[in-house]
Design a protein around this motif. Structure first.
Motif, mmCIF file in Angstrom:
data_model
loop_
_atom_site.group_PDB
_atom_site.id
_atom_site.type_symbol
_atom_site.label_atom_id
_atom_site.label_comp_id
_atom_site.label_asym_id
_atom_site.label_seq_id
_atom_site.Cartn_x
_atom_site.Cartn_y
_atom_site.Cartn_z
ATOM 1 N N UNK A 493 40.718 28.878 1.878
ATOM 2 C CA UNK A 493 41.252 27.515 1.805
ATOM 3 C C UNK A 493 40.096 26.542 2.063
ATOM 4 N N UNK A 494 40.171 25.327 1.481
ATOM 5 C CA UNK A 494 39.033 24.398 1.494
ATOM 6 C C UNK A 494 39.412 23.060 2.124
ATOM 7 N N UNK A 501 34.274 12.382 7.968
ATOM 8 C CA UNK A 501 35.695 12.045 7.861
ATOM 9 C C UNK A 501 36.333 12.882 6.761
ATOM 10 N N UNK A 502 37.499 13.516 7.063
ATOM 11 C CA UNK A 502 38.156 14.393 6.087
ATOM 12 C C UNK A 502 38.637 13.592 4.888
ATOM 13 N N UNK A 503 38.456 14.194 3.679
ATOM 14 C CA UNK A 503 38.868 13.572 2.423
ATOM 15 C C UNK A 503 40.045 14.370 1.869
ATOM 16 N N UNK A 504 41.127 13.672 1.540
ATOM 17 C CA UNK A 504 42.321 14.365 1.025
ATOM 18 C C UNK A 504 42.565 14.078 -0.447
ATOM 19 N N UNK A 505 42.122 12.951 -0.943
ATOM 20 C CA UNK A 505 42.371 12.595 -2.344
ATOM 21 C C UNK A 505 41.201 13.032 -3.214
ATOM 22 N N UNK A 506 41.518 13.305 -4.481
ATOM 23 C CA UNK A 506 40.484 13.675 -5.449
ATOM 24 C C UNK A 506 40.022 15.112 -5.325
ATOM 25 N N UNK A 508 40.752 19.233 -5.935
ATOM 26 C CA UNK A 508 41.528 20.284 -6.601
ATOM 27 C C UNK A 508 40.899 21.616 -6.247
ATOM 28 N N UNK A 509 41.734 22.582 -5.745
ATOM 29 C CA UNK A 509 41.201 23.855 -5.242
ATOM 30 C C UNK A 509 41.968 25.027 -5.825
ATOM 31 N N UNK A 510 41.249 26.147 -6.011
ATOM 32 C CA UNK A 510 41.839 27.453 -6.331
ATOM 33 C C UNK A 510 41.526 28.385 -5.169
ATOM 34 N N UNK A 511 41.745 29.672 -5.357
ATOM 35 C CA UNK A 511 41.533 30.609 -4.252
ATOM 36 C C UNK A 511 40.068 30.704 -3.867
ATOM 37 N N UNK A 515 36.961 21.645 -6.128
ATOM 38 C CA UNK A 515 36.215 20.561 -6.781
ATOM 39 C C UNK A 515 36.720 19.227 -6.226
ATOM 40 N N UNK A 516 35.760 18.354 -5.835
ATOM 41 C CA UNK A 516 36.128 17.032 -5.322
ATOM 42 C C UNK A 516 35.485 15.954 -6.181
ATOM 43 N N UNK A 517 36.292 14.983 -6.591
ATOM 44 C CA UNK A 517 35.808 13.808 -7.321
ATOM 45 C C UNK A 517 35.954 12.605 -6.385
#
Length: 676
Positions: A493-494, A501-506, A508-511, A515-517
């Motif tokens: 998990x990522x 500071x934790x980023x929640x938006x943007x 997308x993760x797989x197992x 990837x963060x935009x």
């Protein structure tokens, strides 16, 4: 010793110097003293009589003793003898000065009709026939003058009137017209000192554009004389002490002007100023004007701080009784802190810096703005902060991968250790390629400056499983998005963190991949991926540093006053800046560097352009990564403020109109200046 009036016997034994019995000298070393006080007194008196013909000491004789016991005193009977032209004073002889002569024990002034141009005389010399002095104590034969015939007094009247034959010593009354003076007064009684040249009524006025002068500016002084003839010289005074002498310039209508200036005015130039017009046989003083110097008191000593300390700046400005001052602060030319408007003297400005960080470092200046007069700017005080712009973070690496450790101190020398063992590099960055088990450990980056040290540390772990693809370092322009990838070789998990500071938006993760935009970036950012596996292990990626380049402050349109200048500010952020210059449209001609002043704070560089020319200006920044960016354009256009003069009857109302022309919106203030 020889001039003392009374002597104690014990003092005599220790003061008079003797060589052998009854061989007394004054300045030789005493080799042998008489056995009794009386023998000593005889010896001293006899030898002094014998030696007085050869040396300039008065002969002494001692008549006896007065008093009893230890209070016994020896009294000198002879009076002190002084030479011709000298008189006794305080146990010594003084010579009669010029203009006096010796009469008994006094120096007496030479009477009217005589003079004495020598010192040390017993008589005065008489004036030649037909001439006389006008007062006692004359020191030169030129003070013996002839009788005179009255002439017309310009700018006034005289008594006796013009044409009257005046005998030497007769009083002359001069009444000057209103505003004029004779000898500093409007009505004077004097004794005529020279023939064929009448004392004249004159008006001597000193003036300046403002009685309140800014520190380091120039004080212009004007001495205006209205008189029958041109003075030979003008003398300028400060607090009754002469500071300069200039020759007059003749204008029409019997008006003459002298000018002088005091450059780079300081606090010591504050005081009362006047001038005096000097003719061959006369001098006329002016009025006095009180000059107030408005200045700043500011400690501009540079200071080095570690992070999270506090610092307070104080600035004191002098305030005239009829004015106000605005105190403001700048850092690297940009406004900081709060503005203070004060009317009390002195005005105290305060700037508090709390929990200092590297962003607080720079050159601080205090500014005092006087409405209708001008602005004083203090010398800069530099705050240097010893801290890290970038720190180390823990990383979990897989074998064979690569990593980069980077710490960016604000100043100082850099050194590295691994597991407390020194590393050979002094670079702020360490590159580790093909990571192995030997690279595992605690890394420490230390910065040292002027005896102060700070450090940042991070632990690197190496394993077979974990993160195989880490966020990369990038350079982008302000406002752009960034895409970052984090990959593992096991189901995970990522979580993503930007600047801790934790980023929640943007995201997308797989197992095994995430990837963060990012959103549009405007500031330099540090991103890290944190991975958790099913085996309850946590892995930290290396830091991906996003170098954002762009303008933080762009120049604004300014209005250029007549014979004035304006300042434009441009600030750019980003690592790897090679050049920041100003250009002028439309031909993109580079502005001379002598017009510019640069400041740097961390990853931000500011450039202030000062110009007295109209035009359209912009700044251009070039970076090592190949980027060149240009700011918005700023127009410098002429602005004019005009107001017409009006003449009105006393007691009438008057309307004054102030007209501002130019493309720049202006804040208007009104004031009245009264010239002395």
């Amino acid at each position: 010793w020889a001039r003392s009036t009374t002597f104690s016997p014990y003092d005599l034994m220790t003061t008079a110097n003797c060589i052998g019995l009854c061989m007394c000298c004054i300045e030789d070393t005493c080799l042998k003293a008489p056995t009794t006080i009386m023998a000593r007194l005889k010896c001293s008196a006899n030898n002094r009589r014998r030696r007085s013909a050869l040396e300039e000491f008065p002969a002494l004789s001692f008549d006896g003793f007065e008093g009893t016991g230890n209070a016994t005193q020896v009294v000198r009977s002879d009076e002190m003898l002084c030479g011709h032209g000298s008189v006794p004073l305080d146990n010594s002889c003084i010579v009669c000065e010029e203009g006096t002569y010796q009469s008994g024990d006094e120096c007496v002034s030479c009477p009217i009709g005589t003079y004495q141009d020598q010192t040390g005389t017993t008589t005065c010399s008489p004036c030649s026939v037909g001439t006389s002095t006008t007062s006692t104590g004359a020191t030169d034969p030129s003070l013996c003058i002839e009788v005179c015939q009255m002439e017309d007094v310009r700018y006034g009247v005289s008594d006796p009137p013009s044409g009257w034959i005046v005998k030497l010593g007769d009083p002359v009354t001069v009444r000057c017209s209103q505003g004029f003076q004779f000898g500093g007064q409007s009505i004077s009684v004097t004794k005529l000192e020279t023939c064929n040249v009448m004392p004249s009524c004159t008006r001597v006025r000193i003036s300046t554009t403002s009685l309140n002068v800014l520190e380091s500016s120039t004080l212009e002084l004007n001495c205006k004389i209205t008189a029958a003839s041109s003075p030979e010289l003008c003398l300028f005074y400060k607090d009754s002490q002469q500071i300069n002498a200039t020759e007059p310039t003749s204008l029409e209508g019997g008006v003459f002007v002298c000018e002088t200036s005091v450059r780079l005015v300081q606090g010591g130039d504050e005081g009362s100023y006047s001038c005096s017009a000097v003719w061959e046989d006369d001098a006329e003083p002016s009025n006095e004007i009180d000059i107030r110097v408005m200045g700043l008191t500011f400690d501009s000593t540079g200071t080095v701080y570690a992070e999270e300390f506090d610092h307070t700046f104080f600035c004191a400005a002098t305030v005239p009784s009829d004015s106000a001052v605005i105190i403001s602060w700048t850092r690297n030319g940009q406004p900081v802190g709060e503005r203070l408007t004060a009317t009390s003297n002195p005005a105290i400005g305060v700037l508090n810096l709390m929990d200092i960080s590297p962003q607080n470092q720079g050159d601080y200046q205090c500014r005092a703005t006087y409405l209708g007069i001008g602005t004083i700017v203090s010398e800069p005080a530099r705050i240097a902060v010893l801290g890290f712009l970038e720190t180390l973070s823990n990383m979990d690496l897989t074998k064979g991968s690569s990593a980069r450790l980077h710490c960016k101190p604000t100043m100082g020398d850099v050194s590295w250790t691994m597991n407390d063992s020194p590393l050979s590099t002094t670079s702020p960055s360490i590159e580790i390629t093909s990571v192995g088990q030997d690279d595992e450990g605690l890394y420490k980056c230390q910065a040292t400056f002027q005896g102060e040290s700070i450090y940042s540390s991070a632990r690197i772990t190496v394993s077979d499983t974990g993160i195989t693809q880490h966020p990369e370092d990038m350079t982008v322009q302000s406002g752009e998005h960034v895409t970052l990838t984090c990959t593992t070789n096991t189901d995970s998990s990522f979580k993503w963190y930007m600047n801790k500071n934790e980023v929640s938006s943007g995201v997308e993760s797989t197992a095994k991949q995430s990837v963060m935009v990012t959103s549009p970036l405007t500031l330099r950012s540090r991103l890290q991926c944190v991975v958790s596996t099913g085996e309850e292990k946590t892995y930290f990626s290396k830091i991906g540093v996003i170098n954002v380049i762009g303008f933080k402050t762009v120049p604004q349109d300014k209005g250029l006053p007549v014979d004035g200048e304006v300042s434009l500010l441009c600030s750019v952020g980003g690592h790897g800046l090679k050049q920041l210059v100003w250009l002028r449209s439309p031909d993109a001609k580079e502005v001379p560097s002598s017009w510019m002043e640069s400041y740097s704070t961390g990853y931000t560089t500011s450039n202030v352009l000062t110009t007295s020319e109209v035009g359209t200006y912009y700044c251009s920044a070039t970076f090592e990564q190949g980027y060149t960016i240009e700011s918005e354009r700023a127009a410098v256009t002429p602005v004019r403020v005009t107001m017409s003069s009006k003449s009105v009857a006393l007691g009438d109302d008057v309307i004054l109109t102030c007209i501002v022309t130019g493309a720049i919106k202006a804040d208007l203030s009104t004031g009245r200046r009264t010239e002395s």
